[in-house]
Write an enzyme that holds these catalytic residues in place. Structure first.
Site, PDB file in Angstrom:
ATOM      1  CB  SER A   1      49.809  68.185 -18.380  1.00  0.00           C
ATOM      2  OG  SER A   1      51.016  68.630 -18.956  1.00  0.00           O
TER       3      SER A   1
ATOM      4  CB  CYS B   1      53.991  77.348 -11.988  1.00  0.00           C
ATOM      5  SG  CYS B   1      53.492  76.116 -13.197  1.00  0.00           S
TER       6      CYS B   1
ATOM      7  CD  GLN C   1      51.721  66.512 -10.607  1.00  0.00           C
ATOM      8  OE1 GLN C   1      52.144  65.355 -10.657  1.00  0.00           O
ATOM      9  NE2 GLN C   1      52.442  67.540 -11.023  1.00  0.00           N
TER      10      GLN C   1
ATOM     11  CG  ASN D   1      50.409  71.472  -7.625  1.00  0.00           C
ATOM     12  OD1 ASN D   1      49.317  71.802  -7.153  1.00  0.00           O
ATOM     13  ND2 ASN D   1      51.416  72.316  -7.721  1.00  0.00           N
TER      14      ASN D   1
ATOM     15  CB  THR E   1      48.536  76.261 -17.833  1.00  0.00           C
ATOM     16  OG1 THR E   1      49.437  76.001 -16.745  1.00  0.00           O
ATOM     17  CG2 THR E   1      48.098  77.721 -17.783  1.00  0.00           C
TER      18      THR E   1
END
Length: 381
Positions: free
Chosen positions: A198, A325, A178, A149, A70
């Site tokens: 991430s 999320c 992803q 995602n 993010t």
């Protein structure tokens, strides 16, 4: 327990847990401190940066460590807009981006920027021609995710990057959260200027990520302070987490080709089983090369996806509905709506995201439980 929600997060490697614990225990110094303890921490930080860069085919100076996908997406999108808004205020993205990109675009629209949202086809894929066709003279950024995602469609980022080479004033950002560690990602070769990743999606620690920022690209920082990370991201670096990120990235890349082959086998098996359940509708492309190996997405029109998820939980099986999320929101998937799905289909999505560690027997157990669940719920529909 069978965990099929690897898009939301992944269990960390034991070796990563051990590495994070050791750094927290023995190398707790602030890497900005000039004494020996701080210098030891700084060396670990530099080593992790070199390792991430090498695995990505980049230079260490092109890696900015962040708190996760993010923040990386926010820095790329908002940082570009604020830095280069003087030469244009137009952004091109897609209608199916992760919220950490789409909400940045909504925020920038409130600041006077204009955003063009390219619509995908029914499989969730945009074309390079449509993306390039949306670029104008005042466009400063194109942001397209690599793997969606939610439904797992692979976007043609390589083709988009190649075409944008003729437009040096337009920066190209790719959300690769992803895709890193799952399928090939080569930002330097593909003409990508900014790329987000991430750690916890590749069996690393939560709260860590990085942004690849091609050398020469400038961004307006969104965190102001001591000027760490070359001035791009202020704040004391999370050295234990960064070491864990680098270790998880290395271990994942060492296993990537074997994992890809294994995941494709499991994906084919799962799709074959799900086709025998009449209430389910597959979301995505029938072309295997257009889809990520670890994601299978179906809808169950007429059923509430949350009810199916919780019913499967009673079997010890964990899947999800959409992005973690937004999975708690009781509204249709905006990704499926953008793909042209009706409200019933968009409100009943089920995301199954696998690991190469899953077995064929576990896939069968998942399919059996899903079929049983749907048959039971059908009686109350």
């Amino acid at each position: 327990m069978l965990y099929f929600d690897h898009c939301a997060t992944t269990p960390p490697y034991e070796e990563v847990v051990d590495a994070v614990r050791e750094v927290m225990d023995r190398h707790f110094g602030n890497p900005s401190s000039i004494h020996r303890i701080g210098i030891d921490a700084e060396r670990l930080l530099a080593k992790a940066r070199e390792q991430v860069a090498r695995l990505l085919g980049a230079h260490p100076d092109e890696i900015v460590f962040t708190s996760g996908g993010t923040e990386s997406n926010n820095l790329a999108v908002i940082g570009t807009a604020l830095q280069h808004g003087g030469r244009g205020k137009h952004i091109v993205t897609t209608a199916i981006e992760h919220a950490s990109v789409s909400e940045c675009c909504v925020y920038l629209e409130r600041l006077g920027y204009e955003v063009t949202y390219v619509t995908p086809d029914g499989t969730g894929r945009v074309t390079a021609e449509d993306v390039l066709g949306a670029v104008r003279d005042d466009t400063i950024l194109v942001s397209v995710m690599h793997v969606n995602n939610e439904i797992g469609t692979i976007q043609p980022v390589r083709e988009i990057g190649a075409a944008l080479r003729d437009k040096p004033r337009v920066l190209f950002h790719v959300d690769a959260v992803q895709s890193v560690g799952k399928i090939p990602v080569q930002p330097a070769e593909w003409g990508i200027d900014l790329l987000s990743a991430s750690a916890h999606k590749i069996r690393g620690p939560k709260g860590n990520g990085f942004l690849y920022r091609r050398k020469g690209v400038t961004l307006q920082p969104i965190l102001i302070g001591g000027g760490q990370e070359g001035g791009d991201r202020s704040g004391t670096e999370n050295v234990p987490g960064i070491v864990g990120l680098a270790k998880a990235f290395r271990m994942t890349m060492e296993r990537r080709e074997a994992a890809f082959a294994r995941l494709m086998e499991l994906r084919r098996q799962l799709l074959d089983r799900l086709q025998s359940i009449p209430d389910l509708v597959y979301n995505g492309s029938a072309t295997e090369t257009d889809m990520a190996p670890h994601i299978v997405h179906v809808s169950a029109p007429g059923f509430k996806s949350e009810v199916v998820v919780h019913a499967l939980e009673e079997h010890g099986i964990y899947i999800s509905t959409k992005s973690a999320c937004s999975s708690g929101e009781d509204r249709p998937s905006r990704v499926l709506l953008a793909c042209g799905a009706d409200r019933a289909r968009a409100s009943s999505g089920l995301r199954i995201s696998m690991s190469a560690d899953h077995t064929a027997a576990e896939i069968d157990r998942l399919a059996d439980a899903l079929q049983q669940t749907v048959e039971q719920l059908r009686r109350y529909r």
